[in-house]
Design an enzyme around this catalytic site. Structure first.
Site, PDB file in Angstrom:
ATOM      1  N   THR A 127     -25.159 -27.511 -23.499  1.00  0.00           N
ATOM      2  CA  THR A 127     -24.272 -27.822 -22.377  1.00  0.00           C
ATOM      3  C   THR A 127     -25.010 -28.077 -21.069  1.00  0.00           C
ATOM      4  OG1 THR A 127     -22.674 -26.811 -20.865  1.00  0.00           O
ATOM      5  CG2 THR A 127     -24.007 -25.296 -22.133  1.00  0.00           C
ATOM      6  N   GLU A 129     -24.116 -26.847 -18.438  1.00  0.00           N
ATOM      7  CA  GLU A 129     -24.136 -25.574 -17.700  1.00  0.00           C
ATOM      8  C   GLU A 129     -25.540 -24.964 -17.710  1.00  0.00           C
ATOM      9  OE1 GLU A 129     -21.927 -23.115 -16.062  1.00  0.00           O
ATOM     10  OE2 GLU A 129     -21.089 -25.050 -15.535  1.00  0.00           O
ATOM     11  N   TYR A 151     -22.463 -17.404 -19.601  1.00  0.00           N
ATOM     12  CA  TYR A 151     -22.253 -18.488 -20.585  1.00  0.00           C
ATOM     13  C   TYR A 151     -23.463 -19.414 -20.620  1.00  0.00           C
ATOM     14  CZ  TYR A 151     -20.529 -22.977 -22.378  1.00  0.00           C
ATOM     15  OH  TYR A 151     -20.397 -24.159 -23.061  1.00  0.00           O
ATOM     16  N   LYS A 155     -25.989 -19.992 -23.770  1.00  0.00           N
ATOM     17  CA  LYS A 155     -26.189 -21.330 -24.349  1.00  0.00           C
ATOM     18  C   LYS A 155     -27.662 -21.721 -24.330  1.00  0.00           C
ATOM     19  CE  LYS A 155     -22.282 -23.221 -25.751  1.00  0.00           C
ATOM     20  NZ  LYS A 155     -22.110 -23.777 -27.104  1.00  0.00           N
TER      21      LYS A 155
HETATM   22  P1  NAP Z   1     -13.125 -24.660 -27.392  1.00  0.00           P
HETATM   23  O1  NAP Z   1     -11.955 -25.590 -27.371  1.00  0.00           O
HETATM   24  O2  NAP Z   1     -13.112 -23.447 -26.548  1.00  0.00           O
HETATM   25  O3  NAP Z   1     -13.351 -24.249 -28.929  1.00  0.00           O
HETATM   26  C1  NAP Z   1     -14.156 -23.142 -29.275  1.00  0.00           C
HETATM   27  C2  NAP Z   1     -14.063 -22.913 -30.763  1.00  0.00           C
HETATM   28  O4  NAP Z   1     -14.896 -21.794 -31.120  1.00  0.00           O
HETATM   29  C3  NAP Z   1     -12.652 -22.572 -31.275  1.00  0.00           C
HETATM   30  O5  NAP Z   1     -12.443 -23.201 -32.516  1.00  0.00           O
HETATM   31  C4  NAP Z   1     -12.725 -21.062 -31.481  1.00  0.00           C
HETATM   32  O6  NAP Z   1     -11.820 -20.576 -32.437  1.00  0.00           O
HETATM   33  C5  NAP Z   1     -14.148 -20.939 -31.991  1.00  0.00           C
HETATM   34  N1  NAP Z   1     -14.651 -19.565 -31.925  1.00  0.00           N
HETATM   35  C6  NAP Z   1     -14.732 -18.770 -30.838  1.00  0.00           C
HETATM   36  N2  NAP Z   1     -15.247 -17.585 -31.181  1.00  0.00           N
HETATM   37  C7  NAP Z   1     -15.502 -17.626 -32.506  1.00  0.00           C
HETATM   38  C8  NAP Z   1     -16.046 -16.715 -33.431  1.00  0.00           C
HETATM   39  N3  NAP Z   1     -16.437 -15.481 -33.073  1.00  0.00           N
HETATM   40  N4  NAP Z   1     -16.171 -17.099 -34.717  1.00  0.00           N
HETATM   41  C9  NAP Z   1     -15.781 -18.337 -35.108  1.00  0.00           C
HETATM   42  N5  NAP Z   1     -15.257 -19.254 -34.281  1.00  0.00           N
HETATM   43  C10 NAP Z   1     -15.124 -18.898 -32.985  1.00  0.00           C
HETATM   44  O7  NAP Z   1     -14.464 -25.461 -27.016  1.00  0.00           O
HETATM   45  P2  NAP Z   1     -14.741 -27.046 -26.990  1.00  0.00           P
HETATM   46  O8  NAP Z   1     -14.381 -27.573 -25.656  1.00  0.00           O
HETATM   47  O9  NAP Z   1     -14.189 -27.660 -28.215  1.00  0.00           O
HETATM   48  O10 NAP Z   1     -16.338 -27.063 -27.050  1.00  0.00           O
HETATM   49  C11 NAP Z   1     -17.012 -27.056 -28.303  1.00  0.00           C
HETATM   50  C12 NAP Z   1     -18.426 -26.545 -28.093  1.00  0.00           C
HETATM   51  O11 NAP Z   1     -19.115 -27.380 -27.179  1.00  0.00           O
HETATM   52  C13 NAP Z   1     -18.507 -25.132 -27.501  1.00  0.00           C
HETATM   53  O12 NAP Z   1     -19.654 -24.522 -28.041  1.00  0.00           O
HETATM   54  C14 NAP Z   1     -18.712 -25.377 -26.020  1.00  0.00           C
HETATM   55  O13 NAP Z   1     -19.357 -24.274 -25.421  1.00  0.00           O
HETATM   56  C15 NAP Z   1     -19.581 -26.622 -26.063  1.00  0.00           C
HETATM   57  N6  NAP Z   1     -19.497 -27.506 -24.917  1.00  0.00           N
HETATM   58  C16 NAP Z   1     -18.284 -27.953 -24.500  1.00  0.00           C
HETATM   59  C17 NAP Z   1     -18.222 -28.856 -23.448  1.00  0.00           C
HETATM   60  C18 NAP Z   1     -16.891 -29.376 -22.955  1.00  0.00           C
HETATM   61  O14 NAP Z   1     -16.856 -29.925 -21.847  1.00  0.00           O
HETATM   62  N7  NAP Z   1     -15.825 -29.278 -23.741  1.00  0.00           N
HETATM   63  C19 NAP Z   1     -19.400 -29.302 -22.830  1.00  0.00           C
HETATM   64  C20 NAP Z   1     -20.623 -28.834 -23.313  1.00  0.00           C
HETATM   65  C21 NAP Z   1     -20.666 -27.952 -24.377  1.00  0.00           C
HETATM   66  P3  NAP Z   1     -10.301 -20.142 -32.024  1.00  0.00           P
HETATM   67  O15 NAP Z   1      -9.564 -21.426 -31.794  1.00  0.00           O
HETATM   68  O16 NAP Z   1      -9.806 -19.412 -33.204  1.00  0.00           O
HETATM   69  O17 NAP Z   1     -10.433 -19.313 -30.788  1.00  0.00           O
HETATM   70  N1  GDD Z   2     -11.147 -23.445 -14.737  1.00  0.00           N
HETATM   71  C1  GDD Z   2     -10.954 -23.619 -13.424  1.00  0.00           C
HETATM   72  N2  GDD Z   2      -9.789 -23.184 -12.870  1.00  0.00           N
HETATM   73  N3  GDD Z   2     -11.917 -24.223 -12.707  1.00  0.00           N
HETATM   74  C2  GDD Z   2     -11.683 -24.419 -11.396  1.00  0.00           C
HETATM   75  C3  GDD Z   2     -10.510 -24.007 -10.774  1.00  0.00           C
HETATM   76  C4  GDD Z   2      -9.513 -23.350 -11.541  1.00  0.00           C
HETATM   77  O1  GDD Z   2      -8.470 -22.948 -11.064  1.00  0.00           O
HETATM   78  N4  GDD Z   2     -10.592 -24.365  -9.461  1.00  0.00           N
HETATM   79  C5  GDD Z   2     -11.761 -24.960  -9.287  1.00  0.00           C
HETATM   80  N5  GDD Z   2     -12.447 -24.997 -10.447  1.00  0.00           N
HETATM   81  C6  GDD Z   2     -13.796 -25.536 -10.645  1.00  0.00           C
HETATM   82  C7  GDD Z   2     -14.756 -24.520 -11.271  1.00  0.00           C
HETATM   83  O2  GDD Z   2     -15.199 -23.570 -10.296  1.00  0.00           O
HETATM   84  C8  GDD Z   2     -15.850 -25.480 -11.743  1.00  0.00           C
HETATM   85  O3  GDD Z   2     -16.723 -25.776 -10.681  1.00  0.00           O
HETATM   86  C9  GDD Z   2     -15.066 -26.752 -12.119  1.00  0.00           C
HETATM   87  O4  GDD Z   2     -13.753 -26.609 -11.527  1.00  0.00           O
HETATM   88  C10 GDD Z   2     -14.912 -26.993 -13.619  1.00  0.00           C
HETATM   89  O5  GDD Z   2     -14.440 -25.800 -14.235  1.00  0.00           O
HETATM   90  P1  GDD Z   2     -13.995 -25.781 -15.769  1.00  0.00           P
HETATM   91  O6  GDD Z   2     -13.034 -26.872 -16.037  1.00  0.00           O
HETATM   92  O7  GDD Z   2     -13.584 -24.397 -16.082  1.00  0.00           O
HETATM   93  O8  GDD Z   2     -15.315 -26.213 -16.560  1.00  0.00           O
HETATM   94  P2  GDD Z   2     -16.839 -25.743 -16.422  1.00  0.00           P
HETATM   95  O9  GDD Z   2     -17.586 -26.879 -15.794  1.00  0.00           O
HETATM   96  O10 GDD Z   2     -16.958 -24.412 -15.805  1.00  0.00           O
HETATM   97  O11 GDD Z   2     -17.266 -25.594 -17.951  1.00  0.00           O
HETATM   98  C11 GDD Z   2     -16.902 -26.572 -18.938  1.00  0.00           C
HETATM   99  O12 GDD Z   2     -17.896 -27.552 -19.020  1.00  0.00           O
HETATM  100  C12 GDD Z   2     -19.176 -27.079 -19.485  1.00  0.00           C
HETATM  101  C13 GDD Z   2     -20.121 -28.278 -19.474  1.00  0.00           C
HETATM  102  O13 GDD Z   2     -20.614 -28.488 -18.183  1.00  0.00           O
HETATM  103  C14 GDD Z   2     -16.691 -25.836 -20.258  1.00  0.00           C
HETATM  104  O14 GDD Z   2     -16.146 -26.732 -21.187  1.00  0.00           O
HETATM  105  C15 GDD Z   2     -18.000 -25.313 -20.805  1.00  0.00           C
HETATM  106  O15 GDD Z   2     -17.793 -24.792 -22.126  1.00  0.00           O
HETATM  107  C16 GDD Z   2     -18.992 -26.490 -20.864  1.00  0.00           C
HETATM  108  O16 GDD Z   2     -20.226 -26.052 -21.374  1.00  0.00           O
END
Ligand code: NAP
Ligand code: GDD
Length: 324
Positions: A127, A129, A151, A155
């Protein structure tokens, strides 16, 4: 190339569901590690119409024997490790759980691959992050890391262990350093979906205000459906490597809100209330990724612009909220 069987951890999450759909459409047999939950976790698979097309295998990321069995039962040639405690905010409240599930468990999955089928190709969901307090204005594969949350730190451990298993044991293990990606299947706690859901509720008279934290934070947001293609492409390469996946554009939370509210004829200034309860102990102020390597080596680039992404999410939430 191994047989076209894939195992996805985190299959019930946003990316897991889109990736499962992509692989099914490509003719793969798709298996998913499914952690037991007392509530319904399969709604995203249903939304995409693939609930019956995937084979769910019981298991948990913190339980190595269950992952070994998932590897054996699936006979997967490609393993996509997407499971995590993925919400940054929660990681300060549950730092040990986050370390275990998001960090140490990556090694459980790597060990399961190494033990059962070391020829299987492995994808790790790293990520942006990990860049945290950014050390370069545009972050690439060579930018130094500086995580700013439990987090991000967890990661980073998973990321380096993926590199380590590639270099130590010759695993075909790649790490995708993905910047934020969103969709109508995004969890409601993440800011884009929190905003688009609130916009729909406010427009339909079910909510009055939207409380947010730091709306000056900037993110490089793309569409999850585009990003899962990059995951697949990484595992089709002869050599395993790490790639940044991003759009190359960054936008404030404020401007993202403006797009969402304007789409239904509202002004965000009339509804957004700043609430310090949503501030984070340490903020990642800005993220901006360089997709240059992904374009050059994978032929990948983001297809969906932010306006299309956010207005599409608002439209999906208008439908959902009107059916509540
Ligand atoms: P998400 O919607 O939060 O999905 C997380 C998944 O992990 C869910 O299927 C959850 O299962 C499963 N999980 C959590 N704890 C577990 C455990 N102990 N054992 C088995 N499964 C478990 O995340 P996402 O947005 O799809 O992201 C997918 C991956 O990419 C994550 O690793 C995230 O950190 C990474 N990532 C995401 C982004 C982004 O912007 N979306 C960016 C960079 C990296 P349940 O549904 O049962 O809770
Ligand atoms: N969630 C949330 N809720 N974020 C807020 C809010 C609020 O009410 N107000 C402002 N923010 C700001 C957060 O402080 C952050 O700077 C930004 O919005 C994005 O927050 P999130 O959408 O929660 O995502 P993230 O950037 O912290 O993390 C996501 O992206 C990562 C990749 O850069 C997640 O998907 C992580 O799992 C992923 O790795």
């Amino acid at each position: 190339m191994q047989s076209r069987k894939a195992l996805i951890t985190g299959i019930t999450g946003q990316d897991g569901a889109y990736l499962a759909k992509l692989l099914i459409d490509k003719g793969y047999e798709v298996y998913g590690v499914h952690a037991r939950r007392s509530t319904d976790a399969l709604w995203r698979l249903r939304y995409l119409g693939i609930e019956k097309e995937v084979t769910l295998l019981g298991g948990d990321m913190t339980d190595l024997p269950s992952l070994l069995r998932c590897m054996e039962k699936s006979a997967a040639g490609e393993v996509y490790n997407l499971a995590a405690q993925s919400f940054v905010g929660t990681s300060w409240e549950q730092p040990i759980l986050t370390a275990n599930v998001t960090g140490v468990s990556v090694v459980n999955m790597l060990e399961a691959v190494r033990t059962v089928n070391p020829k299987a190709r492995f994808y790790q969901a790293s990520t942006s992050e990990m860049f945290g307090l950014i050390q370069e204005a545009m972050q690439s594969e060579t930018t130094p890391f500086y995580p700013r949350s439990p987090y991000g730190a967890a990661k980073l451990y998973g990321h380096w262990m993926t590199v380590n298993y590639r270099e130590s044991f010759g695993l075909h293990a790649s790490s995708g350093i993905l910047f934020n990606h969103e969709s109508p299947l995004r969890g409601i706690e993440f800011v884009t979906r929190k905003v688009t859901d609130a916009v729909a509720r406010i427009k339909l008279g079910k909510q009055k205000e939207l409380r947010l934290g730091n709306i000056d934070a900037k993110r490089d947001w793309g569409f999850a459906g585009d990003y899962v293609e990059a995951m697949w492409l990484m595992l089709q390469q002869d050599m395993a490597e790490d790639y940044v996946i991003a759009t190359g554009r960054t936008t404030t939370v404020r401007d993202m809100c403006a797009i969402a509210f304007a789409h239904v004829g509202l002004a965000y200034q009339d509804h957004v209330v700043i609430d310090p309860a949503f501030y984070r102990p340490a903020e990642v102020d800005v993220l901006l990724g360089s997709p240059a390597k992904a374009k050059a080596k994978l032929g990948w680039e983001a297809k969906t612009d932010l306006n299309t992404l956010i207005t599409g999410m608002v439209d999906a939430d208008m439908v959902r909220v009107s059916q509540d």
